[in-house]
Scaffold this active site. Structure first.
Site, PDB file in Angstrom:
ATOM      1  N   GLY A  15       0.778  -1.236   0.000  1.00  0.00           N
ATOM      2  CA  GLY A  15       0.000   0.000   0.000  1.00  0.00           C
ATOM      3  C   GLY A  15       0.807   1.282   0.000  1.00  0.00           C
ATOM      4  O   GLY A  15       0.328   2.319   0.470  1.00  0.00           O
ATOM      5  N   ASN A  17       1.537   3.078  -2.631  1.00  0.00           N
ATOM      6  CA  ASN A  17       0.794   4.015  -3.485  1.00  0.00           C
ATOM      7  C   ASN A  17      -0.454   4.522  -2.775  1.00  0.00           C
ATOM      8  O   ASN A  17      -0.794   5.701  -2.869  1.00  0.00           O
ATOM      9  CB  ASN A  17       0.424   3.356  -4.821  1.00  0.00           C
ATOM     10  CG  ASN A  17       1.597   3.351  -5.775  1.00  0.00           C
ATOM     11  OD1 ASN A  17       1.972   4.386  -6.314  1.00  0.00           O
ATOM     12  ND2 ASN A  17       2.218   2.189  -5.957  1.00  0.00           N
ATOM     13  N   MET A  93      -3.567  -7.438  -7.137  1.00  0.00           N
ATOM     14  CA  MET A  93      -2.916  -8.537  -7.851  1.00  0.00           C
ATOM     15  C   MET A  93      -3.886  -9.521  -8.523  1.00  0.00           C
ATOM     16  O   MET A  93      -3.521 -10.659  -8.797  1.00  0.00           O
ATOM     17  CB  MET A  93      -1.972  -9.294  -6.893  1.00  0.00           C
ATOM     18  CG  MET A  93      -0.886  -8.416  -6.283  1.00  0.00           C
ATOM     19  SD  MET A  93       0.013  -7.414  -7.482  1.00  0.00           S
ATOM     20  CE  MET A  93       1.095  -8.675  -8.143  1.00  0.00           C
ATOM     21  N   ARG A  94      -5.106  -9.075  -8.773  1.00  0.00           N
ATOM     22  CA  ARG A  94      -6.071  -9.941  -9.461  1.00  0.00           C
ATOM     23  C   ARG A  94      -6.517  -9.304 -10.766  1.00  0.00           C
ATOM     24  O   ARG A  94      -6.723  -8.098 -10.832  1.00  0.00           O
ATOM     25  CB  ARG A  94      -7.336 -10.103  -8.619  1.00  0.00           C
ATOM     26  CG  ARG A  94      -7.289 -11.141  -7.557  1.00  0.00           C
ATOM     27  CD  ARG A  94      -8.615 -11.183  -6.834  1.00  0.00           C
ATOM     28  NE  ARG A  94      -9.682 -11.751  -7.657  1.00  0.00           N
ATOM     29  CZ  ARG A  94      -9.816 -13.037  -7.940  1.00  0.00           C
ATOM     30  NH1 ARG A  94      -8.947 -13.901  -7.476  1.00  0.00           N
ATOM     31  NH2 ARG A  94     -10.798 -13.480  -8.678  1.00  0.00           N
ATOM     32  N   HIS A 112       1.670   0.842 -13.307  1.00  0.00           N
ATOM     33  CA  HIS A 112       2.531  -0.300 -13.620  1.00  0.00           C
ATOM     34  C   HIS A 112       3.992   0.171 -13.617  1.00  0.00           C
ATOM     35  O   HIS A 112       4.316   1.207 -14.215  1.00  0.00           O
ATOM     36  CB  HIS A 112       2.155  -0.872 -14.991  1.00  0.00           C
ATOM     37  CG  HIS A 112       2.949  -2.084 -15.335  1.00  0.00           C
ATOM     38  ND1 HIS A 112       2.663  -3.319 -14.804  1.00  0.00           N
ATOM     39  CD2 HIS A 112       4.045  -2.233 -16.119  1.00  0.00           C
ATOM     40  CE1 HIS A 112       3.551  -4.194 -15.257  1.00  0.00           C
ATOM     41  NE2 HIS A 112       4.393  -3.565 -16.059  1.00  0.00           N
TER      42      HIS A 112
END
Ligand code: GRF
Length: 190
Positions: A15, A17, A93-94, A112
């Site tokens: 976390g 970001n 991550m999904r 990204h």
């Protein structure tokens, strides 16, 4: 009646970001309400950060669902309940289902850690470093069905020095992420 745009941050892990976004909301650089932090991982440190900042959290584990869409439908119910207009992925991550992407069409963004379309996937910093690139960077993009393939909104380059290690490169990339993501969100959501 809602009087400001409301967005959710989706995070599966540390976390960093999210923390930068929380700071930008507090300082009013981002003039929208961070109304929800969602995670698919109960142990995500991002949830702790959200609770400390008194932001509503929802955590749902995909384990109890048989398909990606079934899971996403439950997540979207939560988003509707919290009247979420925009979805900001920050280390989520999904993969999102086509159903999710249609529902929030052009209102989902992701960050990204490479200059897309180079080094897609989950180990972008290491992949770029191992390849021996001289320049890499950060990309903010819209989310579409194909992973890391949506329209690019913003990019910033990071130049590697001979002395850089994977660790120092990671630090540089994250520093840029924490500047560029709040800036882009501030611009898009207003
Ligand atoms: C960041 O490097 C982001 O670009 C990638 O996942 C990482 C998440 O880091 N999508 P954090 O959880 O925000 O610290």
């Amino acid at each position: 009646m809602k009087n400001s745009l409301r967005f959710a941050v989706f995070a599966s892990g540390y976390g960093g970001n999210l923390q930068a976004i929380i700071k930008a909301v507090k300082s009013k650089q981002i003039k929208a309400k961070l109304a929800l932090v969602f995670s698919d991982k109960p142990a995500a440190y991002a949830l702790v950060r959200a609770k400390k900042a008194k932001i509503a959290t929802v955590c749902i584990s995909p384990k109890d669902y048989t398909s990606r869409e079934e899971f996403d439908r439950v997540v979207i119910e939560q988003l509707k309940e919290h009247q979420i207009d925009y979805v900001v992925l920050a280390g989520y991550m999904r993969l999102l289902s086509p159903y999710f992407i249609k529902t929030y069409n052009k209102r989902i963004i992701n960050i990204h850690p490479s200059l897309l379309p180079a080094f897609k996937g989950t180990h972008a910093i290491k992949d770029a470093f191992d390849f021996g690139v001289k320049v890499t960077g950060v990309t903010v993009h819209y989310v579409v069905e194909e992973m890391d393939a949506g329209e690019i909104i913003a990019q910033e380059a990071v130049v590697l020095k001979k002395t850089d290690t994977l660790k120092t490169l990671e630090t540089k990339i994250h520093k840029i992420e924490h500047q560029i993501y709040p800036m882009v969100i501030a611009r898009l959501i207003r």
